[in-house]
Design a protein around this motif. Structure first.
Motif, short mmCIF file in Angstrom:
data_model
loop_
_atom_site.label_atom_id
_atom_site.label_comp_id
_atom_site.label_asym_id
_atom_site.label_seq_id
_atom_site.Cartn_x
_atom_site.Cartn_y
_atom_site.Cartn_z
N LEU A 1 0.82 -1.26 0.02
CA LEU A 1 -0.06 0.00 -0.05
C LEU A 1 0.84 1.30 0.07
CD1 LEU A 1 -2.76 -0.88 2.64
CD2 LEU A 1 -3.12 -0.79 -0.18
N SER A 2 1.98 1.10 0.65
CA SER A 2 2.87 2.35 0.89
C SER A 2 3.67 2.73 -0.37
CB SER A 2 3.83 2.25 2.06
OG SER A 2 3.31 1.83 3.14
N ALA A 3 3.77 1.58 -1.30
CA ALA A 3 4.63 1.80 -2.59
C ALA A 3 3.58 2.44 -3.62
CB ALA A 3 4.96 0.14 -2.96
N LEU A 4 2.39 2.68 -3.40
CA LEU A 4 1.53 3.34 -4.50
C LEU A 4 2.17 4.59 -4.81
CD1 LEU A 4 -1.90 2.00 -3.15
CD2 LEU A 4 -0.75 1.34 -5.21
N ALA A 5 1.87 5.20 -5.81
CA ALA A 5 2.11 6.67 -6.32
C ALA A 5 1.45 7.63 -5.46
CB ALA A 5 2.27 6.67 -7.74
N LEU A 6 1.45 7.73 -4.04
CA LEU A 6 1.05 8.62 -3.48
C LEU A 6 1.65 10.28 -3.39
CD1 LEU A 6 0.16 6.51 -0.40
CD2 LEU A 6 -1.51 7.46 -1.93
N ASN A 7 2.98 10.42 -3.88
CA ASN A 7 3.35 11.58 -4.01
C ASN A 7 3.17 12.22 -5.25
OD1 ASN A 7 4.94 9.85 -5.51
ND2 ASN A 7 7.06 10.48 -4.65
N GLY B 1 -7.46 8.79 -1.35
CA GLY B 1 -8.71 8.78 -0.98
C GLY B 1 -9.38 7.47 -0.80
N LEU B 2 -8.70 6.55 -1.93
CA LEU B 2 -9.40 5.15 -1.88
C LEU B 2 -8.97 4.53 -0.94
CD1 LEU B 2 -8.90 4.64 -5.81
CD2 LEU B 2 -11.16 4.94 -4.64
N ILE B 3 -7.61 4.65 -0.36
CA ILE B 3 -7.18 3.88 0.95
C ILE B 3 -8.01 4.36 2.03
CG2 ILE B 3 -5.09 3.75 2.22
CD1 ILE B 3 -3.33 4.15 -0.04
N GLY B 4 -8.08 5.66 2.22
CA GLY B 4 -9.10 6.36 3.26
C GLY B 4 -10.08 5.48 3.68
N LEU B 5 -11.01 5.37 2.33
CA LEU B 5 -12.11 4.55 2.38
C LEU B 5 -12.35 3.12 2.75
CD1 LEU B 5 -14.09 5.76 -0.92
CD2 LEU B 5 -14.46 6.66 1.43
N ILE B 6 -11.16 2.69 2.89
CA ILE B 6 -10.86 1.26 3.55
C ILE B 6 -11.57 1.27 4.85
CG2 ILE B 6 -9.69 -0.76 4.10
CD1 ILE B 6 -7.55 0.05 1.97
N PRO B 7 -12.50 0.74 5.45
CA PRO B 7 -13.20 0.75 6.77
C PRO B 7 -12.44 0.07 7.81
CG PRO B 7 -14.49 -0.91 5.50
CD PRO B 7 -13.59 -0.33 4.49
N ASN B 8 -11.05 0.44 7.72
CA ASN B 8 -10.28 -0.31 8.91
C ASN B 8 -9.20 0.68 9.33
OD1 ASN B 8 -7.79 -1.91 9.49
ND2 ASN B 8 -9.41 -3.48 9.50
N CYS B 9 -8.98 0.75 10.57
CA CYS B 9 -7.85 1.39 11.10
C CYS B 9 -6.51 1.60 10.43
CB CYS B 9 -7.60 1.29 12.66
SG CYS B 9 -7.00 -0.39 12.99
N ALA B 10 -6.24 0.40 9.73
CA ALA B 10 -4.97 0.19 8.88
C ALA B 10 -4.75 1.54 7.83
CB ALA B 10 -4.99 -1.05 8.40
N ALA B 11 -5.94 2.01 7.27
CA ALA B 11 -5.86 2.94 6.46
C ALA B 11 -5.32 4.38 6.98
CB ALA B 11 -7.38 3.22 5.68
N SER B 12 -5.90 4.65 8.19
CA SER B 12 -5.22 5.79 8.68
C SER B 12 -3.97 5.74 9.32
CB SER B 12 -6.17 6.23 9.80
OG SER B 12 -6.24 5.30 10.98
N VAL B 13 -3.42 4.41 9.67
CA VAL B 13 -2.17 4.15 10.09
C VAL B 13 -0.95 4.28 8.69
CG1 VAL B 13 -0.53 2.41 10.68
CG2 VAL B 13 -2.74 2.65 11.94
N MET C 1 -3.78 14.81 3.86
CA MET C 1 -5.32 15.13 4.28
C MET C 1 -6.42 14.52 3.46
SD MET C 1 -6.94 17.08 6.37
CE MET C 1 -5.55 18.32 6.87
N THR C 2 -6.29 14.30 2.40
CA THR C 2 -6.95 13.48 1.61
C THR C 2 -7.61 12.31 2.30
OG1 THR C 2 -6.72 14.50 -0.60
CG2 THR C 2 -7.81 12.37 -0.65
N GLY C 3 -6.43 11.48 2.44
CA GLY C 3 -6.64 10.09 3.12
C GLY C 3 -7.35 10.09 4.52
N LEU C 4 -6.87 11.25 5.18
CA LEU C 4 -7.41 11.27 6.62
C LEU C 4 -8.87 11.68 6.50
CD1 LEU C 4 -4.50 12.35 8.58
CD2 LEU C 4 -5.17 10.16 8.50
N LEU C 5 -9.30 12.62 5.76
CA LEU C 5 -10.58 13.07 5.55
C LEU C 5 -11.64 11.67 5.16
CD1 LEU C 5 -10.01 16.45 3.83
CD2 LEU C 5 -11.06 16.19 6.22
N ALA C 6 -10.93 11.06 4.21
CA ALA C 6 -11.97 9.96 3.76
C ALA C 6 -12.03 8.76 4.57
CB ALA C 6 -11.20 9.64 2.43
#
Length: 289
Positions: free
Chosen positions: A194-200, A210-222, A239-244
């Motif tokens: 998940l960390s290797a995705l082109a998030l930068n 945003g898609l990662i943030g929508l995963i209904p699990n605390c691992a997403a925010s971690v 901010m996108t990931g944490l908002l979602a």
């Protein structure tokens, strides 16, 4: 293999137990309101509904996904507007705050991020209510809690306490089973992948976050929080990931409001698009925390 299964079950059990007080209290309040106050509750909610996103944004900023779970239940019971629910979803922080504190992030930085999430949640919530009720001109459909009871095939005439326990038990089991499945999936995929995705990358980073943030699990925010702390992503994708990231609130929305799948899809689409929009805007304005 046995050790992995034990870890998956243990993590799911701990995550689910953390929600029990929120679920029980939410259902108890809803049942009590339905049994004791009747139509007076409807009138009170109707008067307070317009200010709902303000209260939702403020309450959601507390670092507990239990608030998003409670909001989903209240929305499904017809006690919150869609804008209020979205305000809670966008402002809630899940695992972000504990990680920031454990990594000794400056208090001012933490306060800024929390404040921005809260404000963006409130603004987005009011925007959704405005669009839905002023532009589309749909009236708020205030239901009563018996609607939810009927959808769960339970006997609400049993009394406040018994009905509350029944609701809590049903949903707790549902959350546990789904969390087990998600933990197994995330463990199989690996947080490193998940960390290797082109998030930068500009814009693309926000879309993926945003898609990662929508995963209904605390691992997403971690994952999102750790990537930000390690400097692998900027403020926009963070901010996108944490908002979602609304945590298990999304699960409960789909479960408790299952008779309205289009409504659920619309809310989640709005959460995702709003999260991406705010993240891209933060990048364009070069905002730093």
């Amino acid at each position: 293999m046995i050790a992995i299964i034990q870890d998956i079950l243990s993590d799911a059990f701990i995550d689910t137990v953390k929600l029990l007080p929120f679920l029980f209290l939410t259902y108890f309040v809803m049942e009590w309101l339905e049994h004791k106050t009747g139509s007076r509750t409807q009138a009170l909610i109707r008067r307070a509904g317009k200010a709902g996103p303000l209260f939702g944004g403020v309450l959601g900023v507390f670092p507990q996904c239990g608030f998003s779970a409670a909001a989903s239940n209240l929305y499904s019971g017809g006690l919150l507007t869609a804008g209020t629910l979205v305000a809670v979803y966008l402002s809630t922080s899940d695992e972000m705050l504990p990680i920031f504190l454990s990594e000794s992030v400056p208090v001012l930085t933490i306060v800024r991020i929390l404040a921005v999430k809260m404000v963006l949640g409130i603004v987005s919530g009011f925007a959704l209510d405005f669009i839905y009720h002023k532009i589309i001109r749909r009236e708020i459909q205030y239901k009563n809690i018996h609607t939810m009871c009927e959808s769960e095939h339970c006997r609400c005439e049993e009394g406040v306490l018994i009905s509350t326990v029944r609701h809590t038990a049903h949903i707790t089991l549902f959350i546990f089973l789904v969390t087990v499945a998600l933990n197994a999936l995330i463990m199989g995929v690996g947080e490193d992948k998940l960390s290797a995705l082109a998030l930068n990358m500009p814009v693309a980073g926000e879309l993926i976050a945003g898609l990662i943030g929508l995963i209904p699990n605390c691992a997403a925010s971690v994952v999102i929080t750790q990537l930000y702390l390690e400097g692998m992503i900027g403020p926009g994708p963070m901010m996108t990931g944490l908002l979602a990231g609304a945590g298990v609130g999304i699960l409960l929305l789909c479960r408790m409001n299952k008779k309205h799948p289009r409504q659920n899809a619309g809310i989640l689409a709005f959460v995702y698009l709003a999260s991406v929009f705010w993240g891209v805007l933060i990048d364009l304005l070069h905002i730093q925390f």
